[in-house]
Design an enzyme around this catalytic site. Structure first.
Site, PDB file in Angstrom:
ATOM      1  N   LYS A 114     -16.155 -57.614   9.734  1.00  0.00           N
ATOM      2  CA  LYS A 114     -15.375 -58.751  10.202  1.00  0.00           C
ATOM      3  C   LYS A 114     -14.685 -59.555   8.856  1.00  0.00           C
ATOM      4  CE  LYS A 114     -16.971 -59.437  14.391  1.00  0.00           C
ATOM      5  NZ  LYS A 114     -16.046 -60.109  15.538  1.00  0.00           N
ATOM      6  N   ASN A 115     -14.757 -58.844   7.809  1.00  0.00           N
ATOM      7  CA  ASN A 115     -14.325 -59.579   6.547  1.00  0.00           C
ATOM      8  C   ASN A 115     -12.911 -59.575   6.489  1.00  0.00           C
ATOM      9  OD1 ASN A 115     -13.586 -59.258   3.425  1.00  0.00           O
ATOM     10  ND2 ASN A 115     -15.361 -60.514   3.528  1.00  0.00           N
TER      11      ASN A 115
END
Lengths: 339, 332
Positions: A114-115
């Site tokens: 999700k970065n």
């Protein structure tokens, strides 16, 4: 307390026990006399890594050990955009090869799907590389297979096929390196495995409007022929799954600039569909929009009736909205003279 | 609500090590916790929260002008950083620095989202902004705006999109100074972000998304340019169609409590919040409440978190939940 090592990872060694770091004094955070606000209970590993990080930032050291340390800092907190920026500075100052850095980023991304920061990191690295060739894309492509960027997005899309950053990254690569053609096949592949994937539908809109293949150009400036082709592309999808909103929105979007003859044909097609799928809210909604655009007294009345259908039967959770639309149409009808 | 108050107080006292990945934007987590307490009317007069210390902490994060450079360059990194992780000296008085002591670090810079969050924090803490360097921040904003109208969040380069336009607008409103924003350019960027289904994506060509739609609508509203956005009825329809009980953020995704705010708030801005099915929305949010206080993203989630807690409370506030304060929807 020490963090338990993962099975695959070599056990972490405290910086204070690493001989190569003997000459550096760690620098703690300064949170003032009362310990700041909202303190975090840092694990030893995290605190130490950043204590040493702060030390090298202060001294301005540029070296392999700093490069590795920044890598460790990123792994512990990949959301820290400053450490990523520092990493880029070091990549440049230490002349680190691009591919190795991209590969390292891939590993970080796999751990942190999700970065946000990894995407800009890759884009920035590639843009910096391009500068080395004075902006000559062909030269860059002789030294870098840009498709590795698309492959990377595919890796990320495997865990989350709607990963917003992955799709945006594809849009950037495709636009800057003119890779529109092959995207159609990719989109169809994605839709085959998940016909409800709205990101894939959006991608089609993007390609059709910006891609050279269909001679698009600016958004919404498609020819009637192109619009028809897109409606025909979407149609089988809604036949198979009438309650999937994606192809309906897509058709509503591509048909917006239709000439009157094609609008009429589309209206008939949708009306026929609605008759066979009376509980499909999307067919009804599209008919309402088409009829409202037509703006004759008769079509407005049709639209109004359909709005009541939506409110009372097809979309009861949104009934307040459809009653409101019906009322608006009532007002319009009153003001419209018979066509 | 009491367990939610206690949970927020406990976290404010000490955040568990699992939150290390939010270390660089601690002030955002701080905002979610304190703003949650504020919505529950338990911030002021709460013996567990030292307001002055909280204010000092926020001010300690202000990036001061680089006295080795002339204006406007000296202000380019100004605003607020997200945390003290760079190890700079504690300076809540924001005593100006000398050319010998600036820049404090070659890596020090503000982030537009942190500047926005810090100003929001100061506001709810009741501070008068007397230590805020308004000139510096407005100059910094001007430098961050790109030729396409969007804003980058940091001076050293980053992606730019509607989120940061929103931050720039909220900052300008809170400072009462719009000279850092080219409004026409920002408006054009937002209009280009409108998708074929009428809602907004992060940038032109990207998928319509509840969060981007909120950012675009709030920004336009703050700039008094909401009228320039076409097809508002269709945007309202898109937003309402995101309600499946709770709200989803994109078509065909699962509902998530934070979209009660992003999507609900968007509807509020468009004057259509009364068209929401209130009871179903409330029921979804409440089903995501943890037994230990706080709210989760979905009812299948294991743990609550400050972000989803705050936006769940905002959602409940908009739904008129008793005991909750009204929120300033356009500022978040």
């Amino acid at each position: 307390k020490k963090k338990m090592a993962d099975d695959n990872e070599p056990e972490w060694v405290s910086f204070s026990e690493r001989p190569e770091w003997k000459d550096v004094t760690p620098v703690p955070q300064d949170e003032g006399p009362f310990g700041g606000a909202c303190p975090i209970a840092y694990e030893d590993r995290f605190k130490e890594t950043f204590d040493y990080f702060r030390a090298v930032v202060k001294s301005g050291e540029v070296s392999q050990r700093v490069f590795d340390l920044v890598g460790e800092a990123i792994s512990l907190n990949p959301a820290n955009y400053t450490t990523w920026y520092y990493r880029r500075l070091l990549v440049s100052q230490l002349n680190k090869p691009l591919l190795a850095e991209l590969e390292w980023t891939t590993e970080v991304a796999k751990e942190n799907p999700k970065n946000y920061q990894i995407w800009y990191h890759r884009k920035s690295l590639i843009e910096s590389e391009l500068k080395k060739y004075n902006g000559d894309k062909q030269q860059l492509l002789n030294n870098l297979d840009i498709k590795t960027e698309l492959d990377f997005t595919e890796i990320m899309l495997r865990t989350d096929n709607k990963n917003y950053h992955a799709w945006s990254h594809r849009q950037w690569v495709i636009t800057d390196f003119n890779l529109f053609d092959q995207e159609y096949a990719f989109i169809e592949k994605m839709l085959e495995s998940d016909w409800k994937n709205n990101s894939a539908w959006n991608q089609r809109w993007f390609i059709v409007n910006k891609g050279n293949v269909l001679g698009g150009g600016r958004f919404g400036n498609l020819t009637d022929e192109q619009r028809q082709r897109e409606v025909d592309f979407a149609w089988p999808y809604l036949q198979k799954h009438p309650n999937n909103q994606c192809p309906w929105n897509y058709i509503a979007g591509v048909s917006r600039g239709f000439g009157s003859e094609q609008k009429k044909q589309l209206k008939e097609r949708v009306a026929e569909f609605r008759a066979k799928h009376i509980s499909c809210p999307h067919a009804c909604s599209l008919l309402i929009d088409i009829a409202e655009e037509e703006a004759t007294k008769e079509s407005l009345e049709d639209a109004r009736q359909n709005c009541l259908d939506m409110a009372n039967k097809l979309a009861q959770i949104h009934s307040k909205y459809w009653f409101y639309r019906a009322t608006q149409l009532e007002d319009r009808i009153a003001k419209t003279t018979t066509s | 609500m009491i367990k939610n108050v206690k949970a927020a107080e406990m976290l404010y006292n000490i955040l568990p090590s699992e939150t290390q990945s939010t270390d660089s934007n601690r002030s955002t987590v701080m905002y979610f916790l304190l703003a949650s307490l504020d919505v529950m009317k338990k911030l002021h007069g709460n013996s567990k929260i030292n307001l002055n210390q909280a204010i000092d902490f926020v001010y300690s994060l202000q990036v001061l002008p680089d006295e080795t450079k002339p204006a406007p360059e000296k202000y380019y990194s100004c605003g607020f950083r997200g945390s003290p992780f760079l190890g700079l000296p504690w300076n809540p008085e924001c005593k100006p620095l000398s050319p010998e002591t600036t820049p404090q670090s070659f890596l020090d810079e503000s982030h537009i989202a942190q500047t926005y969050t810090s100003l929001c924090l100061l506001r709810i803490l009741g501070d008068d902004f007397s230590r805020v360097n308004k000139t510096a921040i407005v100059s910094a904003l001007k430098n961050l705006q790109k030729s396409d109208g969007s804003f980058a969040p940091v001076n050293t380069g980053s992606e730019s999109d509607v989120r940061f336009i929103f931050c720039a607008c909220a900052i300008s409103v809170m400072l009462g100074d719009w000279s850092g924003v080219n409004i026409d350019a920002a408006v054009q960027f937002i209009l280009r972000a409108q998708s074929y289904d009428y809602a907004l994506g992060q940038i032109e060509g990207q998928e319509s998304h509840g969060g981007s739609t909120y950012c675009g609508l709030a920004a336009l509203s703050l700039m008094n340019k909401l009228d320039e956005l076409p097809k508002k009825d269709k945007i309202i329809q898109w937003l309402l169609e995101r309600q499946l009980g709770g709200f989803q953020g994109r078509i065909n995704k699962d509902p998530d409590t934070c979209y009660s705010f992003w999507v609900g708030g968007s509807l509020k801005i468009l004057g259509a919040f009364d068209l929401v099915h209130g009871p179903m929305c409330k029921s979804f949010i409440v089903s995501c409440q943890s037994n230990y206080g706080g709210f989760c993203k979905q009812h299948s989630s294991r743990h609550p978190d400050p972000l989803h807690t705050y936006f769940s409370l905002c959602g409940l506030s908009m739904l008129g939940e008793e005991g909750l304060d009204e929120i300033e929807v356009r500022l978040g």
